[in-house]
Design a protein around this motif. Structure first.
Motif, PDB file in Angstrom:
ATOM      1  N   GLU A 259      10.565  24.826   3.124  1.00  0.00           N
ATOM      2  CA  GLU A 259      10.302  23.982   1.946  1.00  0.00           C
ATOM      3  C   GLU A 259       9.651  24.788   0.829  1.00  0.00           C
ATOM      4  OE1 GLU A 259       9.554  19.409   3.304  1.00  0.00           O
ATOM      5  OE2 GLU A 259       8.001  20.838   3.879  1.00  0.00           O
ATOM      6  N   ASP A 260       8.639  25.582   1.177  1.00  0.00           N
ATOM      7  CA  ASP A 260       7.945  26.394   0.175  1.00  0.00           C
ATOM      8  C   ASP A 260       8.884  27.418  -0.458  1.00  0.00           C
ATOM      9  OD1 ASP A 260       5.610  25.012   0.625  1.00  0.00           O
ATOM     10  OD2 ASP A 260       4.679  26.578   1.858  1.00  0.00           O
ATOM     11  N   LEU A 261       9.664  28.068   0.376  1.00  0.00           N
ATOM     12  CA  LEU A 261      10.603  29.073  -0.119  1.00  0.00           C
ATOM     13  C   LEU A 261      11.647  28.439  -1.035  1.00  0.00           C
ATOM     14  CD1 LEU A 261      11.415  32.100   0.159  1.00  0.00           C
ATOM     15  CD2 LEU A 261      12.901  31.397   2.032  1.00  0.00           C
ATOM     16  N   ALA A 262      12.229  27.340  -0.605  1.00  0.00           N
ATOM     17  CA  ALA A 262      13.251  26.673  -1.409  1.00  0.00           C
ATOM     18  C   ALA A 262      12.669  26.172  -2.732  1.00  0.00           C
ATOM     19  CB  ALA A 262      13.868  25.514  -0.622  1.00  0.00           C
ATOM     20  N   THR A 263      11.489  25.586  -2.686  1.00  0.00           N
ATOM     21  CA  THR A 263      10.848  25.091  -3.909  1.00  0.00           C
ATOM     22  C   THR A 263      10.544  26.231  -4.871  1.00  0.00           C
ATOM     23  OG1 THR A 263       9.886  23.210  -2.743  1.00  0.00           O
ATOM     24  CG2 THR A 263       8.839  23.847  -4.821  1.00  0.00           C
ATOM     25  N   ASN A 264       9.990  27.297  -4.347  1.00  0.00           N
ATOM     26  CA  ASN A 264       9.639  28.442  -5.182  1.00  0.00           C
ATOM     27  C   ASN A 264      10.865  29.013  -5.894  1.00  0.00           C
ATOM     28  OD1 ASN A 264       8.042  30.553  -6.275  1.00  0.00           O
ATOM     29  ND2 ASN A 264       8.660  31.890  -4.596  1.00  0.00           N
TER      30      ASN A 264
ATOM     31  N   LEU B  57      19.487  38.122  -5.885  1.00  0.00           N
ATOM     32  CA  LEU B  57      18.357  37.286  -5.501  1.00  0.00           C
ATOM     33  C   LEU B  57      18.827  36.042  -4.755  1.00  0.00           C
ATOM     34  CD1 LEU B  57      15.324  36.806  -5.547  1.00  0.00           C
ATOM     35  CD2 LEU B  57      15.596  35.758  -7.803  1.00  0.00           C
ATOM     36  N   ALA B  58      19.864  35.415  -5.248  1.00  0.00           N
ATOM     37  CA  ALA B  58      20.402  34.223  -4.581  1.00  0.00           C
ATOM     38  C   ALA B  58      20.897  34.564  -3.178  1.00  0.00           C
ATOM     39  CB  ALA B  58      21.517  33.606  -5.414  1.00  0.00           C
ATOM     40  N   TYR B  59      21.521  35.722  -3.032  1.00  0.00           N
ATOM     41  CA  TYR B  59      21.991  36.155  -1.711  1.00  0.00           C
ATOM     42  C   TYR B  59      20.808  36.364  -0.766  1.00  0.00           C
ATOM     43  CZ  TYR B  59      23.881  39.246   1.888  1.00  0.00           C
ATOM     44  OH  TYR B  59      24.214  39.826   3.081  1.00  0.00           O
ATOM     45  N   GLU B  60      19.779  37.009  -1.261  1.00  0.00           N
ATOM     46  CA  GLU B  60      18.597  37.268  -0.433  1.00  0.00           C
ATOM     47  C   GLU B  60      17.915  35.962  -0.015  1.00  0.00           C
ATOM     48  OE1 GLU B  60      14.596  40.063  -0.582  1.00  0.00           O
ATOM     49  OE2 GLU B  60      16.001  40.090  -2.248  1.00  0.00           O
ATOM     50  N   VAL B  61      17.722  35.062  -0.961  1.00  0.00           N
ATOM     51  CA  VAL B  61      17.068  33.786  -0.668  1.00  0.00           C
ATOM     52  C   VAL B  61      17.912  32.953   0.287  1.00  0.00           C
ATOM     53  CG1 VAL B  61      16.317  31.594  -1.686  1.00  0.00           C
ATOM     54  CG2 VAL B  61      15.751  33.749  -2.814  1.00  0.00           C
ATOM     55  N   SER B  62      19.217  32.912   0.067  1.00  0.00           N
ATOM     56  CA  SER B  62      20.067  32.122   0.962  1.00  0.00           C
ATOM     57  C   SER B  62      20.098  32.730   2.364  1.00  0.00           C
ATOM     58  CB  SER B  62      21.481  31.958   0.386  1.00  0.00           C
ATOM     59  OG  SER B  62      22.104  33.192   0.190  1.00  0.00           O
ATOM     60  N   THR B  63      19.957  34.038   2.459  1.00  0.00           N
ATOM     61  CA  THR B  63      19.866  34.683   3.774  1.00  0.00           C
ATOM     62  C   THR B  63      18.575  34.281   4.474  1.00  0.00           C
ATOM     63  OG1 THR B  63      21.212  36.556   3.042  1.00  0.00           O
ATOM     64  CG2 THR B  63      19.813  36.924   4.965  1.00  0.00           C
ATOM     65  N   TRP B  64      17.477  34.284   3.738  1.00  0.00           N
ATOM     66  CA  TRP B  64      16.193  33.871   4.326  1.00  0.00           C
ATOM     67  C   TRP B  64      16.251  32.426   4.793  1.00  0.00           C
ATOM     68  CZ3 TRP B  64      12.850  35.761  -0.357  1.00  0.00           C
ATOM     69  CH2 TRP B  64      12.772  37.144  -0.356  1.00  0.00           C
ATOM     70  N   LEU B  65      16.764  31.557   3.940  1.00  0.00           N
ATOM     71  CA  LEU B  65      16.846  30.139   4.302  1.00  0.00           C
ATOM     72  C   LEU B  65      17.781  29.922   5.486  1.00  0.00           C
ATOM     73  CD1 LEU B  65      16.837  28.528   0.756  1.00  0.00           C
ATOM     74  CD2 LEU B  65      15.046  28.327   2.494  1.00  0.00           C
ATOM     75  N   SER B  66      18.867  30.650   5.511  1.00  0.00           N
ATOM     76  CA  SER B  66      19.801  30.556   6.624  1.00  0.00           C
ATOM     77  C   SER B  66      19.119  30.950   7.928  1.00  0.00           C
ATOM     78  CB  SER B  66      21.020  31.438   6.350  1.00  0.00           C
ATOM     79  OG  SER B  66      21.977  31.294   7.353  1.00  0.00           O
ATOM     80  N   THR B  67      18.327  31.998   7.883  1.00  0.00           N
ATOM     81  CA  THR B  67      17.598  32.456   9.063  1.00  0.00           C
ATOM     82  C   THR B  67      16.583  31.411   9.516  1.00  0.00           C
ATOM     83  OG1 THR B  67      17.874  34.758   8.391  1.00  0.00           O
ATOM     84  CG2 THR B  67      16.110  34.294   9.965  1.00  0.00           C
ATOM     85  N   LEU B  68      15.845  30.848   8.571  1.00  0.00           N
ATOM     86  CA  LEU B  68      14.870  29.815   8.925  1.00  0.00           C
ATOM     87  C   LEU B  68      15.545  28.590   9.533  1.00  0.00           C
ATOM     88  CD1 LEU B  68      12.490  30.027   5.844  1.00  0.00           C
ATOM     89  CD2 LEU B  68      11.825  30.353   8.238  1.00  0.00           C
ATOM     90  N   ILE B  69      16.655  28.196   8.962  1.00  0.00           N
ATOM     91  CA  ILE B  69      17.372  27.018   9.480  1.00  0.00           C
ATOM     92  C   ILE B  69      17.910  27.293  10.883  1.00  0.00           C
ATOM     93  CG2 ILE B  69      19.396  25.541   9.115  1.00  0.00           C
ATOM     94  CD1 ILE B  69      18.742  25.897   6.042  1.00  0.00           C
ATOM     95  N   TYR B  70      18.401  28.505  11.106  1.00  0.00           N
ATOM     96  CA  TYR B  70      18.857  28.878  12.446  1.00  0.00           C
ATOM     97  C   TYR B  70      17.694  28.808  13.442  1.00  0.00           C
ATOM     98  CZ  TYR B  70      20.999  31.430  16.257  1.00  0.00           C
ATOM     99  OH  TYR B  70      21.485  31.785  17.482  1.00  0.00           O
ATOM    100  N   GLN B  71      16.523  29.255  13.017  1.00  0.00           N
ATOM    101  CA  GLN B  71      15.340  29.190  13.888  1.00  0.00           C
ATOM    102  C   GLN B  71      14.942  27.735  14.155  1.00  0.00           C
ATOM    103  OE1 GLN B  71      13.816  31.680  15.561  1.00  0.00           O
ATOM    104  NE2 GLN B  71      15.502  32.916  14.766  1.00  0.00           N
ATOM    105  N   MET B  72      15.100  26.873  13.143  1.00  0.00           N
ATOM    106  CA  MET B  72      14.830  25.438  13.347  1.00  0.00           C
ATOM    107  C   MET B  72      15.759  24.878  14.420  1.00  0.00           C
ATOM    108  SD  MET B  72      14.483  23.809   9.578  1.00  0.00           S
ATOM    109  CE  MET B  72      13.862  24.823   8.262  1.00  0.00           C
ATOM    110  N   LYS B  73      17.005  25.292  14.349  1.00  0.00           N
ATOM    111  CA  LYS B  73      18.000  24.828  15.323  1.00  0.00           C
ATOM    112  C   LYS B  73      17.580  25.240  16.735  1.00  0.00           C
ATOM    113  CE  LYS B  73      22.563  25.006  14.347  1.00  0.00           C
ATOM    114  NZ  LYS B  73      23.928  25.553  14.216  1.00  0.00           N
ATOM    115  N   ASP B  74      17.150  26.482  16.893  1.00  0.00           N
ATOM    116  CA  ASP B  74      16.683  26.962  18.198  1.00  0.00           C
ATOM    117  C   ASP B  74      15.434  26.210  18.661  1.00  0.00           C
ATOM    118  OD1 ASP B  74      18.677  28.793  18.597  1.00  0.00           O
ATOM    119  OD2 ASP B  74      17.453  30.567  18.183  1.00  0.00           O
ATOM    120  N   GLU B  75      14.519  25.987  17.741  1.00  0.00           N
ATOM    121  CA  GLU B  75      13.280  25.283  18.108  1.00  0.00           C
ATOM    122  C   GLU B  75      13.558  23.834  18.482  1.00  0.00           C
ATOM    123  OE1 GLU B  75       9.393  24.719  19.135  1.00  0.00           O
ATOM    124  OE2 GLU B  75      10.491  26.594  18.853  1.00  0.00           O
ATOM    125  N   LEU B  76      14.512  23.214  17.819  1.00  0.00           N
ATOM    126  CA  LEU B  76      14.867  21.838  18.168  1.00  0.00           C
ATOM    127  C   LEU B  76      15.385  21.766  19.605  1.00  0.00           C
ATOM    128  CD1 LEU B  76      15.154  18.877  17.429  1.00  0.00           C
ATOM    129  CD2 LEU B  76      17.416  19.414  16.484  1.00  0.00           C
TER     130      LEU B  76
END
Length: 186
Positions: A75-80, A114-133
């Motif tokens: 959320e913080d990353l996406a908002t920023n 920058l958009a590529y880097e941010v989308s990569t970070w968000l993609s990684t976080l979302i993948y980690q959310m999937k694993d944690e779920l």
């Protein structure tokens, strides 16, 4: 004596872009990041709902700490970066009427990179959310898998979109990077 004189103008070796291309780049980055931001907000709300449901049904509920931390970071990353892309979009949009602004591929590398880097970070976080779920679902003794279906679907949608956006930005970044390298070597 009729002599034909042919005047040849040198071809421009460096492609130049105008303000609309910069506006488009930041607009795309802003809108795709906003989509992920909305999905992450929905994931957060659904996580809170499930956590509350488990608290009501279990004397010792499972810890959602890791999942909530991942969501908070996303959320913080996406908002920023939504704010960053929005500011840049408005900056170039307000300069849209200035016809003398010219940009080269190097300038377009910035928003797409920058958009590529941010989308990569968000993609990684979302993948980690999937694993944690998956871990949360396995640890829950009081809730059935159906309770997690909505959250799981939201995470899968966010995962798909973030990967799709990342691939789009990677293609654009690589295109302008190759063009920029070619102009530096010319």
């Amino acid at each position: 004596m009729n002599a034909k004189v042919q005047i040849q103008f040198p071809e421009q070796s460096i492609p130049l872009y105008r303000t609309p291309q910069m506006v488009d780049a930041y607009s795309l980055a802003f809108s795709t990041n906003t989509q992920i931001q909305v999905l992450i907000s929905c994931i957060s709300k659904e996580t809170v709902r499930i956590k509350d449901l488990e608290r009501k049904n279990c004397p010792v509920p499972h810890s959602f700490t890791v999942l909530e931390s991942l969501i908070s970071i996303a959320e913080d990353l996406a908002t920023n970066y939504c704010n960053t892309f929005d500011v840049e979009h408005e900056k170039y949009k307000n300069g849209l009427n200035s016809s003398d602004n010219q940009y080269d591929a190097g300038d377009l590398l910035e928003p797409y990179g920058l958009a590529y880097e941010v989308s990569t970070w968000l993609s990684t976080l979302i993948y980690q959310m999937k694993d944690e779920l998956i871990t949360v679902k396995k640890s829950s003794t009081t809730l059935c898998d159906a309770v997690f279906a909505g959250l799981e679907n939201l995470i899968n949608i966010a995962d798909y979109l973030s990967d799709s956006h990342r691939n789009t930005f990677k293609i654009e970044f690589e295109k302008y990077e190759a063009e920029w390298e070619a102009t530096k070597n010319a």
